[in-house]
Design an enzyme around this catalytic site. Structure first.
Site, mmCIF file in Angstrom:
data_model
loop_
_atom_site.group_PDB
_atom_site.id
_atom_site.type_symbol
_atom_site.label_atom_id
_atom_site.label_comp_id
_atom_site.label_asym_id
_atom_site.label_seq_id
_atom_site.Cartn_x
_atom_site.Cartn_y
_atom_site.Cartn_z
ATOM 1 N N GLU A 259 -12.111 -23.917 -63.503
ATOM 2 C CA GLU A 259 -11.189 -24.775 -62.883
ATOM 3 C C GLU A 259 -11.713 -26.202 -63.505
ATOM 4 O OE1 GLU A 259 -11.792 -24.244 -58.633
ATOM 5 O OE2 GLU A 259 -11.264 -22.154 -58.822
ATOM 6 N N HIS A 278 -6.781 -24.618 -55.834
ATOM 7 C CA HIS A 278 -7.890 -24.478 -54.714
ATOM 8 C C HIS A 278 -7.937 -25.201 -53.750
ATOM 9 C CE1 HIS A 278 -12.391 -23.587 -55.146
ATOM 10 N NE2 HIS A 278 -11.977 -23.649 -53.638
#
Ligand code: NAD
Length: 304
Positions: A259, A278
């Protein structure tokens, strides 16, 4: 008594702190140098996933009695150093459960009805009606892997939608299972029988790549996989293969092994996957709850 808030918090959290008669100092994400300077005379420190509360910061804070983390993970706090000094660490683990659960349902509907795909086509000027045949969720079976705070919220909504609920958790809570009309089964049975599989386990050694090639192959080729837990719970390479080769029908993902997800990642090339960055806990309500809950806990510690 003085509290340093070192990350943005909802205004209501500040009201709780000031309402308890605390002097509040605010500094947004100070670096370690600045934090060391600021903590010299504070009794409490509140952070989010940033800034890092290192042993050096803790050493520089002789009056510090409590560290509050608005949110869940405590990996930015040196817990050993805090423990040695007898400093309490408090967080707000349940504050975002409902928000994550609602995102999970958004992803389920989105994949089931190809909403993101249809939207992309519309913007290209393509009326992709034929390619957008979907499925209903009512009457389908959802398999919830990890039946804790978020899994339970997902179960409640799934039940209200008329879905059948299968559950897998090494620590089964039968009472809560009853509430969502769910039944505990082993993981392989859940994977074989579910139309939607949704993951709500913590990232542990035992859950790293829990969903791997072998387990993806157990799923129905019409099934949807949702992951809003932690990226490494799913073996991404195997998932890409499963989505490309049609072992499963689609996926909705909020978390990734890396990420932010790299721009040209193979997942971004697939039409049968819906991707969000997210954002499970990114709601006004979750942010407010996280701030207020942690502020109340900090006040409680300081007031003994
Ligand atoms: P929780 O601790 O309340 O529940 C986790 C459940 O998983 C527990 O019931 C536990 O017994 C179970 N479990 C542990 N090991 C397991 C295994 N091997 N197989 C099956 N079940 C297992 O946690 P929660 O608050 O519900 O959070 C669940 C996940 O969601 C965590 O990974 C958390 O980091 C993640 N999360 C994501 C977001 C987001 O923004 N997407 C936000 C908050 C939390």
């Amino acid at each position: 008594m003085k509290v340093l808030v070192a990350a943005p918090l909802h205004e209501k959290a500040f009201e709780v702190l000031r309402g308890a008669g605390l002097e509040v100092v605010y500094s947004e994400y100070p670096d370690e140098e600045k934090l060391v300077e600021l903590v010299g005379d504070v009794d409490a420190l509140i952070v989010r996933s940033k800034p890092k509360v290192t042993a050096r910061v803790i050493e520089a804070a002789p009056r510090l009695r409590v560290i509050g983390r608005a949110g869940v993970g405590l990996d930015n706090i040196d817990l050993d150093a805090a423990k040695k000094r007898g400093i309490e660490v408090v967080n707000s683990p349940g504050a975002s459960s409902r928000s994550v659960a609602e995102l999970v349902l958004a992803l389920m509907f989105n994949v089931a009805r190809k909403v993101a795909f249809a939207d992309r086509k519309m913007r290209e000027g393509i009326w992709a009606k034929k390619q957008c045949m979907g499925i209903e969720l009512e009457g389908k079976t959802v398999g919830i892997v990890g039946f804790g705070r978020i899994g339970y919220q997902v179960g409640k909504i799934a039940k209200a939608l008329g879905m059948k609920v299968l559950l897998y958790d090494p620590y089964p809570n039968e009472e809560r299972a009853k509430e969502v009309g769910g039944r505990f089964v082993d993981l392989d049975t859940l994977l074989r029988e579910s139309d939607v599989v949704t993951l709500h386990v913590p990232l542990l050694d035992s859950t790293y790549h829990l969903i791997n090639e072998e387990r993806l192959r157990l799923m129905k080729n019409t099934a949807i996989l949702i992951n809003a837990s932690r990226g490494p719970v799913v073996d991404t390479e195997a998932l890409v293969k499963a989505l490309k080769e049609g072992w499963i029908a689609g996926a909705g993902l909020d978390v990734y092994e890396e990420e932010p997800l790299p721009k040209d990642h193979p997942l971004t090339k697939l039409d049968n996957v819906v991707l969000t960055p997210h954002i499970g806990a990114s709601t006004v309500e979750a942010q407010m709850r996280a701030g207020v809950e942690v502020a109340e806990k900090v006040v409680k510690v300081l007031k003994g």
